[in-house]
Design a protein around this motif. Structure first.
Motif, PDB file in Angstrom:
ATOM      1  N   PHE A 152     -14.483  81.918-108.386  1.00  0.00           N
ATOM      2  CA  PHE A 152     -14.320  82.974-109.394  1.00  0.00           C
ATOM      3  C   PHE A 152     -15.432  84.016-109.264  1.00  0.00           C
ATOM      4  N   ALA A 153     -16.673  83.529-109.061  1.00  0.00           N
ATOM      5  CA  ALA A 153     -17.811  84.443-108.951  1.00  0.00           C
ATOM      6  C   ALA A 153     -17.685  85.317-107.704  1.00  0.00           C
ATOM      7  N   LEU A 154     -17.251  84.727-106.585  1.00  0.00           N
ATOM      8  CA  LEU A 154     -17.090  85.499-105.353  1.00  0.00           C
ATOM      9  C   LEU A 154     -16.007  86.565-105.507  1.00  0.00           C
ATOM     10  N   GLN A 155     -14.911  86.219-106.151  1.00  0.00           N
ATOM     11  CA  GLN A 155     -13.846  87.200-106.351  1.00  0.00           C
ATOM     12  C   GLN A 155     -14.298  88.323-107.286  1.00  0.00           C
ATOM     13  N   GLU A 156     -15.075  87.948-108.309  1.00  0.00           N
ATOM     14  CA  GLU A 156     -15.599  88.976-109.212  1.00  0.00           C
ATOM     15  C   GLU A 156     -16.545  89.909-108.474  1.00  0.00           C
ATOM     16  N   PHE A 157     -17.369  89.342-107.572  1.00  0.00           N
ATOM     17  CA  PHE A 157     -18.269  90.161-106.760  1.00  0.00           C
ATOM     18  C   PHE A 157     -17.453  91.133-105.892  1.00  0.00           C
ATOM     19  N   ALA A 158     -16.399  90.609-105.251  1.00  0.00           N
ATOM     20  CA  ALA A 158     -15.607  91.429-104.332  1.00  0.00           C
ATOM     21  C   ALA A 158     -14.871  92.537-105.069  1.00  0.00           C
ATOM     22  N   ASN A 161     -16.827  95.932-105.740  1.00  0.00           N
ATOM     23  CA  ASN A 161     -17.209  96.927-104.728  1.00  0.00           C
ATOM     24  C   ASN A 161     -15.959  97.544-104.109  1.00  0.00           C
ATOM     25  N   ALA A 162     -16.094  98.740-103.648  1.00  0.00           N
ATOM     26  CA  ALA A 162     -14.941  99.526-103.198  1.00  0.00           C
ATOM     27  C   ALA A 162     -14.219  98.890-102.019  1.00  0.00           C
ATOM     28  N   GLU A 163     -14.955  98.217-101.129  1.00  0.00           N
ATOM     29  CA  GLU A 163     -14.336  97.655 -99.939  1.00  0.00           C
ATOM     30  C   GLU A 163     -13.744  96.270-100.168  1.00  0.00           C
ATOM     31  N   LYS A 164     -13.927  95.723-101.384  1.00  0.00           N
ATOM     32  CA  LYS A 164     -13.414  94.384-101.716  1.00  0.00           C
ATOM     33  C   LYS A 164     -13.948  93.324-100.755  1.00  0.00           C
ATOM     34  N   ARG A 165     -15.254  93.356-100.525  1.00  0.00           N
ATOM     35  CA  ARG A 165     -15.871  92.393 -99.624  1.00  0.00           C
ATOM     36  C   ARG A 165     -16.706  91.392-100.409  1.00  0.00           C
ATOM     37  N   TYR A 166     -16.724  90.173 -99.889  1.00  0.00           N
ATOM     38  CA  TYR A 166     -17.572  89.132-100.452  1.00  0.00           C
ATOM     39  C   TYR A 166     -19.037  89.415-100.078  1.00  0.00           C
ATOM     40  N   PRO A 167     -20.006  88.678-100.674  1.00  0.00           N
ATOM     41  CA  PRO A 167     -21.411  88.907-100.316  1.00  0.00           C
ATOM     42  C   PRO A 167     -21.633  88.777 -98.809  1.00  0.00           C
ATOM     43  N   ALA A 168     -22.390  89.693 -98.261  1.00  0.00           N
ATOM     44  CA  ALA A 168     -22.653  89.693 -96.820  1.00  0.00           C
ATOM     45  C   ALA A 168     -23.860  88.826 -96.494  1.00  0.00           C
ATOM     46  N   VAL A 169     -23.792  88.147 -95.362  1.00  0.00           N
ATOM     47  CA  VAL A 169     -24.951  87.445 -94.813  1.00  0.00           C
ATOM     48  C   VAL A 169     -25.730  88.455 -93.971  1.00  0.00           C
ATOM     49  N   ALA A 170     -27.003  88.597 -94.227  1.00  0.00           N
ATOM     50  CA  ALA A 170     -27.809  89.576 -93.491  1.00  0.00           C
ATOM     51  C   ALA A 170     -27.893  89.192 -92.020  1.00  0.00           C
ATOM     52  N   SER A 171     -27.964  90.188 -91.158  1.00  0.00           N
ATOM     53  CA  SER A 171     -28.059  89.915 -89.724  1.00  0.00           C
ATOM     54  C   SER A 171     -29.459  89.461 -89.324  1.00  0.00           C
ATOM     55  N   ALA A 172     -30.450  89.753 -90.167  1.00  0.00           N
ATOM     56  CA  ALA A 172     -31.829  89.340 -89.888  1.00  0.00           C
ATOM     57  C   ALA A 172     -32.594  89.310 -91.210  1.00  0.00           C
ATOM     58  N   GLY A 173     -33.738  88.625 -91.194  1.00  0.00           N
ATOM     59  CA  GLY A 173     -34.578  88.597 -92.386  1.00  0.00           C
ATOM     60  C   GLY A 173     -34.379  87.343 -93.225  1.00  0.00           C
ATOM     61  N   PRO A 174     -35.009  87.267 -94.390  1.00  0.00           N
ATOM     62  CA  PRO A 174     -34.970  86.063 -95.235  1.00  0.00           C
ATOM     63  C   PRO A 174     -33.578  85.713 -95.738  1.00  0.00           C
ATOM     64  N   LEU A 175     -32.675  86.689 -95.845  1.00  0.00           N
ATOM     65  CA  LEU A 175     -31.330  86.438 -96.358  1.00  0.00           C
ATOM     66  C   LEU A 175     -30.301  86.277 -95.238  1.00  0.00           C
ATOM     67  N   SER A 176     -30.765  85.979 -94.016  1.00  0.00           N
ATOM     68  CA  SER A 176     -29.861  85.885 -92.867  1.00  0.00           C
ATOM     69  C   SER A 176     -29.364  84.460 -92.642  1.00  0.00           C
ATOM     70  N   VAL A 177     -29.126  83.709 -93.720  1.00  0.00           N
ATOM     71  CA  VAL A 177     -28.548  82.368 -93.630  1.00  0.00           C
ATOM     72  C   VAL A 177     -27.322  82.337 -94.537  1.00  0.00           C
ATOM     73  N   ALA A 178     -26.381  81.452 -94.201  1.00  0.00           N
ATOM     74  CA  ALA A 178     -25.111  81.408 -94.933  1.00  0.00           C
ATOM     75  C   ALA A 178     -25.321  81.136 -96.419  1.00  0.00           C
ATOM     76  N   GLY A 179     -26.280  80.259 -96.745  1.00  0.00           N
ATOM     77  CA  GLY A 179     -26.485  79.879 -98.133  1.00  0.00           C
ATOM     78  C   GLY A 179     -27.088  80.960 -99.002  1.00  0.00           C
ATOM     79  N   ASN A 238     -20.965  75.360 -97.983  1.00  0.00           N
ATOM     80  CA  ASN A 238     -20.799  76.171 -96.779  1.00  0.00           C
ATOM     81  C   ASN A 238     -20.210  77.528 -97.163  1.00  0.00           C
ATOM     82  N   TYR A 239     -20.555  78.548 -96.377  1.00  0.00           N
ATOM     83  CA  TYR A 239     -20.080  79.895 -96.716  1.00  0.00           C
ATOM     84  C   TYR A 239     -19.696  80.647 -95.455  1.00  0.00           C
ATOM     85  N   ASN A 240     -18.771  81.585 -95.618  1.00  0.00           N
ATOM     86  CA  ASN A 240     -18.253  82.385 -94.511  1.00  0.00           C
ATOM     87  C   ASN A 240     -19.343  83.322 -93.966  1.00  0.00           C
TER      88      ASN A 240
END
Length: 335
Positions: A152-158, A161-179, A238-240
């Motif tokens: 529910f939270a992921l769908q609310e997040f999507a 935003n205009a592109e209807k995307r779920y939270p992105a995993v960063a390509s680098a840095g501290p937030l670059s892990v699936a969790g 686990n996350y996409n």
């Protein structure tokens, strides 16, 4: 007032006061997802209540009991252990072994004792597996419920935003892990309780689960502490990881697809082997893009669906295109 799962259960069991009952009904009217969740809980409660029939007491039991209590003299001779004074009165005889449990018949033998013990052992053999099965079912349902709330939270997040995307995993840095999706949803207010981002079964298997880091802690931590903080995400769902487009990492799109995975119970890949974690029977929950959750085993998955945990190149990494979905462990990186 925020309605929780406890309020929903109280609503189904008729245990709420008038104000709480009205609040739940208002939430059902305003939030179709809450209505679906309550109906889901109702189904499980109905399954748990099957076969539980009430037995009526014998007719006249209360009347007979009250009559006896009002005439204590009826029990005087029975309760008085003193020897009768009349010389011709019968004398008390010494009680025989097992007489108390044999109804006054001293012929209760060792064989009878062995039969009784055997019956107790059989009862224990039936009761404890049923108890363990009930505990496993309750834990699985709690894990499934947690994953639904994450959905529910992921769908609310999507939808925000205009592109209807779920939270992105960063390509680098501290937030670059699936969790990293978990602290982001908590930080942005889409989730209220951190325990929801983990399966209850996984938590029971950990003696001391690591504390979930916040977005602020991850972003402000010295580089030497980032990996230690990221380990706190190892037990979240686990996350996409997203997919590549023209060499750029893209967050997964919300399209309502029934076979596109978004998250799942903790599943890791070791030496090319997919290894579900947590549930004793080896099965796991998967949350799909359309919001439904399935509890399945690897054997039930078609070979094409097993690639949910590996991309088309056989790697635990971001998908090679938009349809290549990879749901990875919380500390997995997209590259």
């Amino acid at each position: 007032m925020t309605m929780t799962r406890e309020h929903w259960l109280g609503y189904l069991m008729g245990a709420l006061d008038e104000n709480e009952h009205a609040s739940v009904e208002q939430q059902i009217a305003e939030d179709p997802r809450a209505a679906d969740e309550i109906e889901h809980l109702r189904t499980h409660l109905n399954l748990m209540s099957d076969g539980l029939d009430e037995a009526a007491p014998p007719v006249g039991l209360a009347t007979r009991t009250c009559a006896l209590l009002e005439s204590p003299g009826l029990f005087a001779e029975i309760l008085d252990p003193s020897i009768p004074e009349h010389e011709n009165a019968p004398t008390l005889r010494e009680k025989q072994p097992f007489e108390a449990i044999a109804g006054g018949n001293p012929s209760f033998t060792m064989m009878d004792m062995m039969v009784a013990i055997g019956a107790c052992v059989a009862a224990v053999a039936i009761f404890f597996p049923a108890l363990a099965s009930s505990r496993m079912l309750a834990t699985r349902l709690q894990c499934e419920n947690n994953l639904r709330q994450v959905g529910f939270a992921l769908q609310e997040f999507a939808t925000g935003n205009a592109e209807k995307r779920y939270p992105a995993v960063a390509s680098a840095g501290p937030l670059s892990v699936a969790g990293a999706f978990a602290p982001r949803l908590l930080n942005d207010g889409y989730l209220k309780h951190p325990e929801v981002v983990r399966c209850a079964e996984s938590l029971q298997n950990l003696s001391q689960p690591q504390q979930l880091p916040t977005v602020e802690q991850l972003l402000n931590a010295p580089e030497s502490d980032v990996e230690r903080l990221q380990q706190g995400l190892a037990t979240v769902y686990n996350y996409n990881l997203g997919n590549l487009r023209d060499g750029e990492l893209q967050a997964p799109l919300m399209k309502g697809r029934s076979s596109y995975p978004v998250a799942s119970d903790t599943v890791i890949v070791q030496d090319g082997q997919i290894a579900p974690q947590g549930h004793e029977d080896g099965r796991f929950n998967i949350l799909f893009d359309d919001g439904h959750v399935e509890f399945i085993s690897l054997e039930d998955l078609p070979s094409s669906m097993k690639h949910y945990f590996l991309n088309d190149k056989g790697q635990v990494a971001a998908g090679v295109d938009e349809d290549d979905a990879v749901i990875a462990n919380g500390i997995a990186h997209p590259f």
